[in-house]
Design an enzyme around this catalytic site. Structure first.
Site, short mmCIF file in Angstrom:
data_model
loop_
_atom_site.label_atom_id
_atom_site.label_comp_id
_atom_site.label_asym_id
_atom_site.label_seq_id
_atom_site.Cartn_x
_atom_site.Cartn_y
_atom_site.Cartn_z
N HIS A 153 0.90 -1.16 0.00
CA HIS A 153 0.00 0.00 0.00
C HIS A 153 0.92 1.20 0.00
O HIS A 153 1.55 1.49 1.01
CB HIS A 153 -0.89 -0.02 1.25
CG HIS A 153 -1.67 1.26 1.42
ND1 HIS A 153 -2.88 1.47 0.82
CD2 HIS A 153 -1.39 2.38 2.11
CE1 HIS A 153 -3.32 2.68 1.13
NE2 HIS A 153 -2.43 3.25 1.91
N GLU B 258 -7.73 -3.62 -0.39
CA GLU B 258 -7.97 -3.19 0.99
C GLU B 258 -8.44 -1.74 1.06
O GLU B 258 -7.78 -0.88 1.64
CB GLU B 258 -6.63 -3.34 1.71
CG GLU B 258 -6.68 -3.37 3.20
CD GLU B 258 -5.29 -3.71 3.70
OE1 GLU B 258 -5.12 -4.85 4.15
OE2 GLU B 258 -4.38 -2.86 3.63
N PRO B 259 -9.55 -1.44 0.44
CA PRO B 259 -9.97 -0.04 0.39
C PRO B 259 -10.63 0.43 1.68
O PRO B 259 -11.32 -0.35 2.35
CB PRO B 259 -11.00 -0.03 -0.75
CG PRO B 259 -11.53 -1.43 -0.79
CD PRO B 259 -10.50 -2.34 -0.21
N ARG C 27 -11.38 4.43 1.97
CA ARG C 27 -12.08 5.58 1.40
C ARG C 27 -13.11 5.20 0.34
O ARG C 27 -14.24 5.67 0.37
CB ARG C 27 -11.01 6.48 0.75
CG ARG C 27 -11.51 7.75 0.12
CD ARG C 27 -10.34 8.45 -0.62
NE ARG C 27 -9.08 8.21 0.04
CZ ARG C 27 -8.58 9.00 0.99
NH1 ARG C 27 -9.22 10.08 1.34
NH2 ARG C 27 -7.43 8.72 1.55
N ARG D 80 -9.74 16.85 7.79
CA ARG D 80 -9.03 16.69 6.51
C ARG D 80 -8.61 18.03 5.87
O ARG D 80 -7.48 18.16 5.42
CB ARG D 80 -9.85 15.86 5.52
CG ARG D 80 -10.18 14.45 6.02
CD ARG D 80 -10.74 13.53 4.95
NE ARG D 80 -9.72 13.13 4.01
CZ ARG D 80 -9.63 13.55 2.77
NH1 ARG D 80 -10.53 14.38 2.30
NH2 ARG D 80 -8.65 13.15 2.00
N CYS E 150 -10.93 27.65 18.77
CA CYS E 150 -9.97 28.73 19.01
C CYS E 150 -8.67 28.40 18.31
O CYS E 150 -7.64 28.12 18.95
CB CYS E 150 -9.74 28.89 20.50
SG CYS E 150 -11.20 29.45 21.32
N GLU E 151 -8.71 28.35 17.00
CA GLU E 151 -7.55 27.99 16.17
C GLU E 151 -7.78 28.65 14.83
O GLU E 151 -8.81 28.40 14.19
CB GLU E 151 -7.51 26.48 15.92
CG GLU E 151 -7.15 25.64 17.09
CD GLU E 151 -5.67 25.26 17.11
OE1 GLU E 151 -4.93 25.61 16.17
OE2 GLU E 151 -5.28 24.62 18.09
N TYR F 10 -12.58 8.95 6.93
CA TYR F 10 -11.66 9.80 7.67
C TYR F 10 -12.34 11.10 8.12
O TYR F 10 -11.73 12.16 8.19
CB TYR F 10 -10.39 10.09 6.84
CG TYR F 10 -9.75 8.82 6.31
CD1 TYR F 10 -9.15 7.93 7.19
CD2 TYR F 10 -9.79 8.48 4.95
CE1 TYR F 10 -8.59 6.74 6.73
CE2 TYR F 10 -9.24 7.30 4.49
CZ TYR F 10 -8.64 6.44 5.37
OH TYR F 10 -8.09 5.27 4.93
#
Ligand code: LLP
Length: 420
Positions: free
Chosen positions: A188, A267-268, A270, A306, A339-340, A375
């Protein structure tokens, strides 16, 4: 703009009933994606993409097996109904793939007889030391990698992943010296690969198989099948059959050289779940910072990391609650409540904030972030003491909760206040 696959009235109802932010998954989309990849002999779901028990159980029902990368993922796989163990002639239901064993993982691998896809030679020794004699597969780092971001490139000399391709023979010796056989190879090289890189991986697999010899029974193409995140990519989906064909050709070459059948896994993560998921948020403020218009929503990178982490692009739609027609477009930055300053959904890799053409919206409208099934919830955190959002599945025309919103009590339950 890509159409949302869940009816608008259902989304509005969901937001009302379960509150926002809210993860919504469409069961049908998952079923369709699984069907696409079923051309491979075995489809092993990389559950890290979306480990919710109902999702893992659905994917099991659709005839897939599962990958686990931690002790926790072994526990989830078992809870979702997969079984440990290795039986001759049967595909193992759970495989542990990692570059190390933490002590918890080694214990569970032993207890449930979970086959291991080894990512570093030390793991072979640790299996032997723990008194485990199992069949192994090797995850190979072929010396090069590829991915949608440098953070998801999992091959090459700067990647920590896999057994370096020149060490295959040493691993074979080490395994044999401890009464174990290496029966599979796995590669992978990263998420979001293209065909040019893929052809290179297939060649590398053929090379690796020569070094392993006749015990080889399985090769795994790993994960990494891309999905179209941007509207212009939507008409140009990966051709899964062509993807399969490249791997099948490699498999045939290998079979010819070793003289027996080899099964082909994929092996997906997503590909199976990304497009099924939406993050439904509510716009809580609309404000101008100089010339820039900001839509501030009630989800942040604690929900979907992401864009902040990789500069990933996700389509965004506005769904007004008052039924008004959205006929005016504006340029807006979409940001969250944290707060970022990096808590922005419209940004590019490197943290560059950009605007997005979106309908003119107001406070109370729903803002929906697309393709967040992979994700998304999986990478959420409690930073800023924000609770995990609920997850809900749209199935047979109904919404079903598959994870309750975390309560404040649950968030605090393991904290202890000591005496000062
Ligand atoms: N197999 C192995 C050994 C992996 O390391 C991964 C992903 C997969 C399969 C599944 O890859 P997929 O088919 O989902 O691309 N958080 C990142 C992706 C990290 C992937 C890590 N490994 C993202 O949001 O794009």
């Amino acid at each position: 703009m890509t159409k949302i696959s869940i009816p608008q009235d259902v989304i509005l109802k969901g937001a009302e009933q379960f509150g926002t932010p809210l993860w919504l998954y469409n069961r049908e989309t998952i079923e369709k994606a699984v069907k696409d990849v079923k051309v491979f002999d075995t489809v092993r779901f990389a559950q890290k993409a979306c480990p919710n028990l109902s999702i893992v159980a659905l994917i099991k029902k659709l005839g897939c097996v599962v990958d686990a990368v931690s002790a926790g993922e072994i526990v989830r796989a078992l809870r979702a109904g997969f079984k440990g163990g290795v039986e001759k002639g049967r595909v193992p239901e759970i495989v542990y793939t990692a570059d190390i064993f933490d002590r918890d993982a080694l214990e569970l691998v032993k207890k449930y007889n979970i086959p291991v896809n080894v990512g570093s030679p030390d793991m072979i020794q640790q299996l032997a030391d723990a008194g485990i004699k199992s069949e192994l597969t090797l995850r190979i780092n072929p010396g090069f990698g590829h991915g949608h971001s440098s953070k998801v490139n999992t091959g090459g000399p700067l990647s920590k992943h896999g057994v370096w391709h020149e060490q295959i023979k040493d691993c074979v010796k080490l395994a044999q010296a401890n009464g174990m056989w290496i029966t599979g190879l796995h590669m992978h090289i990263g998420s979001g690969s293209d065909f040019e890189h893929l052809a290179q991986v297939c060649d590398a697999m053929c090379d690796a198989s020569r070094r392993l010899g006749s015990h080889l029974r399985t090769i795994s193409a790993g994960g990494g099948l891309p999905i179209p995140y941007k509207p212009e990519e939507k008409g140009n989906r990966i051709d899964v059959n062509a993807y399969y064909k490249l791997w099948d050709d490699a498999r045939k070459k290998i079979q010819q050289s070793i003289g027996h059948d080899v099964s082909l896994e994929v092996e997906p993560g997503r590909y199976l779940v990304a497009e099924s998921g939406y993050l439904v948020t509510e716009i809580r403020a609309v404000k101008k910072q100089g010339e820039n218009l900001f839509y501030l929503v009630d989800a942040g990178f604690t929900d979907l990391v992401r864009p902040s982490f990789y500069g990933s692009y996700h389509e965004i739609s506005i769904l007004p609650r008052d039924g008004r027609v959205l006929d005016e477009m504006v340029d807006a930055v979409v940001a969250g409540p944290l707060c970022e300053s990096g808590d922005v959904f419209t940004q590019e890799e490197g943290g560059f904030v950009v605007t997005r053409k979106l309908p003119k919206a107001k406070v109370g409208d729903l803002l929906i972030i697309h393709d967040t099934g992979a994700y998304g919830a999986a990478m959420s955190s409690n930073y800023n003491s924000r609770r995990y959002a609920a997850e809900v599945m749209y199935t047979a025309g109904e919404l079903k909760v598959i994870r309750e919103r975390q309560t404040f009590e649950q968030m605090l339950q393991n904290d202890r206040v000591i005496e000062f």
